[in-house]
Design a protein around this motif. Structure first.
Motif, PDB file in Angstrom:
ATOM      1  N   GLY A  46      -1.526  21.039   0.473  1.00 61.68           N
ATOM      2  CA  GLY A  46      -0.660  20.997   1.646  1.00 61.68           C
ATOM      3  C   GLY A  46      -0.900  19.782   2.512  1.00 61.68           C
ATOM      4  O   GLY A  46       0.046  19.182   3.034  1.00 61.68           O
ATOM      5  N   SER A  47      -2.158  19.384   2.681  1.00 64.13           N
ATOM      6  CA  SER A  47      -2.437  18.206   3.509  1.00 64.13           C
ATOM      7  C   SER A  47      -1.963  16.930   2.820  1.00 64.13           C
ATOM      8  O   SER A  47      -1.468  16.012   3.482  1.00 64.13           O
ATOM      9  N   TYR A  48      -2.115  16.861   1.491  1.00 64.50           N
ATOM     10  CA  TYR A  48      -1.590  15.695   0.777  1.00 64.50           C
ATOM     11  C   TYR A  48      -0.069  15.645   0.874  1.00 64.50           C
ATOM     12  O   TYR A  48       0.516  14.583   1.078  1.00 64.50           O
ATOM     13  N   LEU A  49       0.568  16.790   0.732  1.00 59.48           N
ATOM     14  CA  LEU A  49       2.020  16.854   0.819  1.00 59.48           C
ATOM     15  C   LEU A  49       2.501  16.477   2.216  1.00 59.48           C
ATOM     16  O   LEU A  49       3.467  15.728   2.375  1.00 59.48           O
ATOM     17  N   SER A  50       1.815  16.968   3.225  1.00 56.00           N
ATOM     18  CA  SER A  50       2.168  16.642   4.607  1.00 56.00           C
ATOM     19  C   SER A  50       2.020  15.145   4.868  1.00 56.00           C
ATOM     20  O   SER A  50       2.887  14.529   5.507  1.00 56.00           O
ATOM     21  N   THR A  51       0.946  14.553   4.364  1.00 55.41           N
ATOM     22  CA  THR A  51       0.731  13.113   4.529  1.00 55.41           C
ATOM     23  C   THR A  51       1.836  12.327   3.831  1.00 55.41           C
ATOM     24  O   THR A  51       2.346  11.342   4.378  1.00 55.41           O
ATOM     25  N   ALA A  52       2.214  12.754   2.630  1.00 51.58           N
ATOM     26  CA  ALA A  52       3.271  12.061   1.883  1.00 51.58           C
ATOM     27  C   ALA A  52       4.602  12.162   2.620  1.00 51.58           C
ATOM     28  O   ALA A  52       5.339  11.173   2.724  1.00 51.58           O
ATOM     29  N   ILE A  53       4.926  13.342   3.135  1.00 57.73           N
ATOM     30  CA  ILE A  53       6.189  13.522   3.862  1.00 57.73           C
ATOM     31  C   ILE A  53       6.204  12.664   5.122  1.00 57.73           C
ATOM     32  O   ILE A  53       7.210  12.009   5.423  1.00 57.73           O
ATOM     33  N   ASN A  54       5.093  12.639   5.848  1.00 56.98           N
ATOM     34  CA  ASN A  54       5.018  11.813   7.057  1.00 56.98           C
ATOM     35  C   ASN A  54       5.142  10.328   6.732  1.00 56.98           C
ATOM     36  O   ASN A  54       5.785   9.572   7.472  1.00 56.98           O
ATOM     37  N   SER A  55       4.551   9.908   5.622  1.00 55.25           N
ATOM     38  CA  SER A  55       4.640   8.509   5.214  1.00 55.25           C
ATOM     39  C   SER A  55       6.075   8.134   4.853  1.00 55.25           C
ATOM     40  O   SER A  55       6.575   7.078   5.260  1.00 55.25           O
ATOM     41  N   VAL A  56       6.754   8.988   4.103  1.00 55.71           N
ATOM     42  CA  VAL A  56       8.156   8.732   3.726  1.00 55.71           C
ATOM     43  C   VAL A  56       9.026   8.721   4.979  1.00 55.71           C
ATOM     44  O   VAL A  56       9.897   7.855   5.132  1.00 55.71           O
ATOM     45  N   ASN A  57       8.782   9.648   5.892  1.00 59.22           N
ATOM     46  CA  ASN A  57       9.550   9.689   7.132  1.00 59.22           C
ATOM     47  C   ASN A  57       9.349   8.402   7.932  1.00 59.22           C
ATOM     48  O   ASN A  57      10.321   7.843   8.465  1.00 59.22           O
ATOM     49  N   GLN A  58       8.111   7.924   8.015  1.00 57.91           N
ATOM     50  CA  GLN A  58       7.850   6.695   8.767  1.00 57.91           C
ATOM     51  C   GLN A  58       8.543   5.499   8.125  1.00 57.91           C
ATOM     52  O   GLN A  58       9.088   4.644   8.824  1.00 57.91           O
ATOM     53  N   GLN A  59       8.551   5.450   6.788  1.00 60.06           N
ATOM     54  CA  GLN A  59       9.248   4.355   6.114  1.00 60.06           C
ATOM     55  C   GLN A  59      10.752   4.429   6.358  1.00 60.06           C
ATOM     56  O   GLN A  59      11.403   3.393   6.528  1.00 60.06           O
ATOM     57  N   GLN A  60      11.309   5.640   6.396  1.00 64.50           N
ATOM     58  CA  GLN A  60      12.734   5.799   6.695  1.00 64.50           C
ATOM     59  C   GLN A  60      13.036   5.320   8.117  1.00 64.50           C
ATOM     60  O   GLN A  60      14.037   4.632   8.353  1.00 64.50           O
ATOM     61  N   LEU A  61      12.171   5.681   9.070  1.00 64.24           N
ATOM     62  CA  LEU A  61      12.377   5.267  10.458  1.00 64.24           C
ATOM     63  C   LEU A  61      12.261   3.751  10.613  1.00 64.24           C
ATOM     64  O   LEU A  61      13.046   3.128  11.340  1.00 64.24           O
ATOM     65  N   ASP A  62      11.286   3.152   9.929  1.00 68.41           N
ATOM     66  CA  ASP A  62      11.127   1.693   9.987  1.00 68.41           C
ATOM     67  C   ASP A  62      12.343   0.988   9.400  1.00 68.41           C
ATOM     68  O   ASP A  62      12.836   0.006   9.967  1.00 68.41           O
ATOM     69  N   ALA A  63      12.832   1.484   8.264  1.00 70.11           N
ATOM     70  CA  ALA A  63      14.007   0.874   7.641  1.00 70.11           C
ATOM     71  C   ALA A  63      15.225   0.996   8.550  1.00 70.11           C
ATOM     72  O   ALA A  63      16.006   0.051   8.692  1.00 70.11           O
ATOM     73  N   SER A  64      15.364   2.146   9.186  1.00 73.85           N
ATOM     74  CA  SER A  64      16.491   2.354  10.089  1.00 73.85           C
ATOM     75  C   SER A  64      16.420   1.422  11.295  1.00 73.85           C
ATOM     76  O   SER A  64      17.430   0.833  11.693  1.00 73.85           O
ATOM     77  N   SER A  65      15.228   1.276  11.868  1.00 73.79           N
ATOM     78  CA  SER A  65      15.103   0.388  13.034  1.00 73.79           C
ATOM     79  C   SER A  65      15.304  -1.066  12.637  1.00 73.79           C
ATOM     80  O   SER A  65      15.904  -1.844  13.397  1.00 73.79           O
ATOM     81  N   ASN A  66      14.843  -1.466  11.448  1.00 74.42           N
ATOM     82  CA  ASN A  66      15.082  -2.835  10.978  1.00 74.42           C
ATOM     83  C   ASN A  66      16.566  -3.084  10.753  1.00 74.42           C
ATOM     84  O   ASN A  66      17.090  -4.142  11.102  1.00 74.42           O
ATOM     85  N   GLN A  67      17.248  -2.097  10.192  1.00 76.89           N
ATOM     86  CA  GLN A  67      18.682  -2.234   9.954  1.00 76.89           C
ATOM     87  C   GLN A  67      19.438  -2.321  11.286  1.00 76.89           C
ATOM     88  O   GLN A  67      20.354  -3.130  11.429  1.00 76.89           O
ATOM     89  N   ARG A  68      19.049  -1.498  12.248  1.00 75.26           N
ATOM     90  CA  ARG A  68      19.692  -1.535  13.561  1.00 75.26           C
ATOM     91  C   ARG A  68      19.469  -2.894  14.234  1.00 75.26           C
ATOM     92  O   ARG A  68      20.372  -3.436  14.871  1.00 75.26           O
ATOM     93  N   ALA A  69      18.260  -3.461  14.062  1.00 75.56           N
ATOM     94  CA  ALA A  69      17.970  -4.767  14.651  1.00 75.56           C
ATOM     95  C   ALA A  69      18.834  -5.855  14.027  1.00 75.56           C
ATOM     96  O   ALA A  69      19.299  -6.764  14.734  1.00 75.56           O
ATOM     97  N   ILE A  70      19.081  -5.773  12.744  1.00 80.52           N
ATOM     98  CA  ILE A  70      19.957  -6.742  12.076  1.00 80.52           C
ATOM     99  C   ILE A  70      21.385  -6.594  12.582  1.00 80.52           C
ATOM    100  O   ILE A  70      22.070  -7.577  12.895  1.00 80.52           O
ATOM    101  N   GLU A  71      21.848  -5.346  12.692  1.00 78.27           N
ATOM    102  CA  GLU A  71      23.229  -5.094  13.118  1.00 78.27           C
ATOM    103  C   GLU A  71      23.486  -5.537  14.543  1.00 78.27           C
ATOM    104  O   GLU A  71      24.581  -5.991  14.871  1.00 78.27           O
ATOM    105  N   THR A  72      22.499  -5.400  15.415  1.00 79.73           N
ATOM    106  CA  THR A  72      22.682  -5.784  16.816  1.00 79.73           C
ATOM    107  C   THR A  72      22.358  -7.243  17.080  1.00 79.73           C
ATOM    108  O   THR A  72      22.556  -7.725  18.189  1.00 79.73           O
ATOM    109  N   GLY A  73      21.827  -7.954  16.084  1.00 76.82           N
ATOM    110  CA  GLY A  73      21.519  -9.364  16.254  1.00 76.82           C
ATOM    111  C   GLY A  73      20.143  -9.620  16.836  1.00 76.82           C
ATOM    112  O   GLY A  73      19.812 -10.766  17.146  1.00 76.82           O
ATOM    113  N   GLU A  74      19.320  -8.597  16.990  1.00 74.96           N
ATOM    114  CA  GLU A  74      17.970  -8.778  17.528  1.00 74.96           C
ATOM    115  C   GLU A  74      17.043  -9.446  16.518  1.00 74.96           C
ATOM    116  O   GLU A  74      16.033 -10.021  16.899  1.00 74.96           O
TER     117      GLU A  74
END
Length: 114
Positions: A46-74
């Motif tokens: 369970g702890s390994y699974l939780s760590t993996a899910i949190n890591s994937v979630n963080q990568q999704q959030l980073d990708a989303s914020s990078n994409q938003r920065a490109i779209e807004t010209g930042e």
């Protein structure tokens, strides 16, 4: 066809035992992705699974914020954004495949006749 007798593998057995002893002596480097466990108690799945899910979630959030920065010209780092999007996509795909394998194994266990 020639089949070697069992006694011919004695040297190989000794070599495998020596390699196993060498491997046991080597301590793996601590990884930041793995959950830290105190003492000799092994970490549960369970702890390994939780760590993996949190890591994937963080990568999704980073990708989303990078994409938003490109779209807004930042930001003008299109290559970095595309790499982060692909990393997030691959991580999510690996997580889904892991879930599918775990569920398939659970189904197999449930269908076993005792």
């Amino acid at each position: 066809m020639w089949i070697e007798p069992v006694t011919a593998g004695a040297g190989m057995l000794q070599e495998m035992q020596a390699l196993a002893a060498d491997a046991a002596a080597i301590q793996p480097a601590a990884s930041t992705d793995e959950p830290q466990v105190s003492g000799a108690a092994p970490a549960d799945f369970g702890s390994y699974l939780s760590t993996a899910i949190n890591s994937v979630n963080q990568q999704q959030l980073d990708a989303s914020s990078n994409q938003r920065a490109i779209e807004t010209g930042e930001s003008t780092d299109m290559v970095g954004t595309m790499v982060s999007i692909q990393k997030a996509s691959l991580s999510f795909s690996a997580l889904v495949q892991t879930r599918n394998k775990v569920m398939s194994g659970l189904d197999d266990v449930m269908n076993m006749g005792l």
